[in-house]
Design an enzyme around this catalytic site. Sequence first.
Site, mmCIF file in Angstrom:
data_model
loop_
_atom_site.group_PDB
_atom_site.id
_atom_site.type_symbol
_atom_site.label_atom_id
_atom_site.label_comp_id
_atom_site.label_asym_id
_atom_site.label_seq_id
_atom_site.Cartn_x
_atom_site.Cartn_y
_atom_site.Cartn_z
ATOM 1 C CG ASP A 96 -0.088 4.080 5.459
ATOM 2 O OD1 ASP A 96 0.959 4.541 5.961
ATOM 3 O OD2 ASP A 96 -1.175 4.065 6.048
ATOM 4 C CG HIS B 294 -1.392 -1.174 5.792
ATOM 5 N ND1 HIS B 294 -1.800 -0.226 6.700
ATOM 6 C CD2 HIS B 294 -1.725 -0.698 4.586
ATOM 7 C CE1 HIS B 294 -2.344 0.808 6.059
ATOM 8 N NE2 HIS B 294 -2.319 0.537 4.774
ATOM 9 C CB CYS C 85 -5.576 -0.288 4.678
ATOM 10 S SG CYS C 85 -5.259 0.326 3.004
ATOM 11 C CB CYS D 76 -0.866 -0.015 1.262
ATOM 12 S SG CYS D 76 -1.844 1.492 1.463
#
EC number: 4.2.1.1
Lengths: 579, 579
Positions: free
Chosen positions: A242, A308, A319, A240
């Site tokens: 992030d 995650h 997430c 991801c």
Amino acid sequence: MVRSMPLRGGRPQAPTAPTRWQLQNTVFAAESQNQPSASEAVVSSTRDAALQRRRALTTDGKAATLVQGSVGGGRVRSARDQRQPGWVRRDKGATSGVPFNLSRSSLPITNRQHPLTDTAANARLRAYEQEVKGRFDRIVPLLQRVSALQHEPDFIEQAQRLTRAELGFDLPQHILERAWVRPLDMRALFAWCVFESHRLFSDRFFQDDPLDGAAGSVAARDFEQFLLDCGIHLLDVSPCADGRLAHTVAYALRIPFSAVRRRSHAGAMFDVENTVNRWVKTEHRRHREGMPNPSTEPTRYLKVVTYHFSSLDPQHQGCAAHGSNDELAAAAGHQRLLDFREAVENSFCCGASVDLLLIGLDTDTDAIRVHPPSRDSEMVLDQWLCARELHAATASMTADQAMAQIAEAIEAGASGPMEPGMVAFLTRLIANNCSQIDYVQDLHGAPYPDAGHAERFIGVGIGFKEVHLRNLTYFAHLDTVEEGAPDLDVGVKIFKGLNVSRDLPIPVVVRFDYSGRVPGARERAIADCQRVNQAIADRYGELVNQGLLHTCLTVRDRNQTAPAEVVGSTLAPPLQEAH
Amino acid sequence: MVRSMPLRGGRPQAPTAPTRWQLQNTVFAAESQNQPSASEAVVSSTRDAALQRRRALTTDGKAATLVQGSVGGGRVRSARDQRQPGWVRRDKGATSGVPFNLSRSSLPITNRQHPLTDTAANARLRAYEQEVKGRFDRIVPLLQRVSALQHEPDFIEQAQRLTRAELGFDLPQHILERAWVRPLDMRALFAWCVFESHRLFSDRFFQDDPLDGAAGSVAARDFEQFLLDCGIHLLDVSPCADGRLAHTVAYALRIPFSAVRRRSHAGAMFDVENTVNRWVKTEHRRHREGMPNPSTEPTRYLKVVTYHFSSLDPQHQGCAAHGSNDELAAAAGHQRLLDFREAVENSFCCGASVDLLLIGLDTDTDAIRVHPPSRDSEMVLDQWLCARELHAATASMTADQAMAQIAEAIEAGASGPMEPGMVAFLTRLIANNCSQIDYVQDLHGAPYPDAGHAERFIGVGIGFKEVHLRNLTYFAHLDTVEEGAPDLDVGVKIFKGLNVSRDLPIPVVVRFDYSGRVPGARERAIADCQRVNQAIADRYGELVNQGLLHTCLTVRDRNQTAPAEVVGSTLAPPLQEAH
């Protein structure tokens, strides 16, 4: 380094694999050993309070407590399951399947180094993280001191001397020179310092290979051979976007960065068509140049999605792209993997296919959970192996015993027979992750203090090979703002909380890698930077006009190890009119 | 059909190739024969006046008149050239090089059909063009009659009956129903009619294959074999996006549309990186599936750029993307071809390369000019073969003689020895172009009356395989408006002149093709349509708010012959609020 398992042909045999009863008792024994010493008790009490508060947030059934007697697979155990624990496959013959699939880690923190932990690598990675993040964290204190000097007679000399000493670069002269006319533009100076800090660490990454993972390095060559031995000719990972997953490759999985293709996307929702094109390029190279191996070799392209979750605050720190819903994040990643495989199998003849792997990362502890794929890449969404449990369960073993145990657990955790190569590959990942679990505990005394976002800048465009640190960069991997707007909006929203709320600007580094072998590619990469820069100015006009969003435009030739080149910035001095 | 030349090995030998003196006299003889009969004189006088007026516009030296005695190569002949005419290569041995390289056609119009002209194909193509363009041209007259009825008691029935009879579809009921409340929204009705006319002709194209060029058709299979015989395994053509080149493949070059990859770009500036990816896909398929032929076959990927110019009004009606500067248009196209080849040769090993071809199209006559490439694709920018001259010079020969003569002229016009396959391929193109030269003359009595833009709608996105008519569509080939804005702005500017000046809206058809083999691809194609639709509304908000720009969103599965699917429009009835 962890010795790789004997792979060819046979299953990885542990010298003397402990029986299931022994293992279960080891788990309980490990728990009791971990009562903190008196001095540690005070330090961790405040942290325990915080952890207890967060754990209370977890909804009923999500934080499955250790069910007495049968360490259930990583599934929320319902009555129906009691008869057959998720991880035990009756029809798989009498294996001493290891029950290590707790979904939620309720294991206390053990400060002893795991036998598989690479302490030397941990020290090197720690020094690198502290050095790079230290650069960014010294910016505000430095600027506060510069701010106090702005009305001093020799302000500019003092400011430059101080900044050079503290941060290793100069402040922009054209901004300092206006300090007498108007209050110092601290926002601009802050953005400048973030961009310069990024430039310095980026330059160093490409020149010195501090993570020891560049193409051609011993680590990279060894790992590439290991991949081929596992039956994998290309490892393509989509974490991801992030910032808490930016270090997935080099830290959490301990993979040399040049040995893997990384494409971060919000929610790990990688682009299927783009990845099919990458598969074609890979196959073409194998056909034409026999690289990394001839197309006749029965190896596969492995696509990995890393979603995650937050073990401590699942409802809020999971997430964002999947509404902090762990099941949804895993299911969406799984479906995207299946779509990719179907696209390849539908579009090309002669048995064209790919291997798939779904991994979850706990952003509080960096522990991974692995959904072991059967031979035909079948994965069970609610069945996984938690590295943290395995870490705890094998902490008191020898390295070899631990490796064998992990391999055993992996095979037991799959929904069907596995390829030996995949077992070896997952064993290596979990073993590597043990180092990172200890790394986080050593550095922070347990879960990360910054459970949420704490990125320092937004990275927009295509590239950023040099970014391998947690919470350093929020990635908006995009060709255009028009397509990447949803990801970028999330990043800007995060930075409104992190920076704008402190009256500091959002620093955005725009990067477009190009291939120096293609004529005109560099000019097109610069034009792409300028186009995206304009699109950002159009979309976030208000922030830009208030000096609350600054951009730095960079390009890099991906066929070289030369660092990125700055080709523009909102902080560049205004062009002098030619007379 | 024109018989293909005997290719393998030997140069195409004409049965009795006329000597150079004979050919020159044929040229002058041809000119004198073309004095128009009395009845034709009146018809063409007004046109001649128009042509004279335009020719007067041409700057000095651009419209090189026929230099007595030596029919110069297609170059503006300077004193320095007198010694050696551009087309004659002294060191090439005593060839009876045919002097057919006039840069500007000053040849009068001959109404006799050229021996290579395919009159049956011309009739079929003419019927198709008139049928499709007829649809669009009947819209305004029909709406004028509907407008007059709007206050009739049974207005809606009359309007629908009339429209069904005239155009073959219904008008939007929800707009007609408001005719009593407010003046009929004629702009909306006009856009609706353009979109419906496009839908009908698009459906017919994919269902009936009116151009007889679909994948698997006899014409396509024959041509694909011919290409392979010429040493070409993929023909990739990039015409300029100008609507006057939309018919380059099916009309000007008479190539079955499915046998060629077409990517239109403003100024023919195709995307190098994207084309390298296409080369990789092509090679991969040859390696993996032996399609269209095994990778071991010594055939090549041929990239063609088609730039354009106006022989009658070069200063104003040339290529807008290159400032109506013909030399610049040719040079930019040539450089882009060289960049593509260099990118392939730099990026892949083992002699990877491509063949290149530069073609110009005279948008007044559809005559092409070919810059014959030597064996290693060397082309001379200011040296070409003009199909119109060859058409005139071979008009009185037999078909075989004409083919042989064209082949001879091609070889004589190259800067070095040519591949026999390329000679045969170019001979076929010029022969095919003779049909189109006659087509234009028959249909319009000489140069097109619409020398400039006269497109009916803008096509935005990726696709439009069905558009093969001149001045029907302005292409803005793009993934995003952010990247394609320059092309789209040119299109909107053209349509401000064509439509908005008449208070009519700009009709924009958005299309994204997708591969039905890739899961989720259709949904992503629809999302791409909606994203581009929003970006258009953002960029041209004023026009949209005034009802002066309407969009119709369509997607199509490129792996099927099914027609496009309409998935949205600015004209769709407002959604009823669910109670």
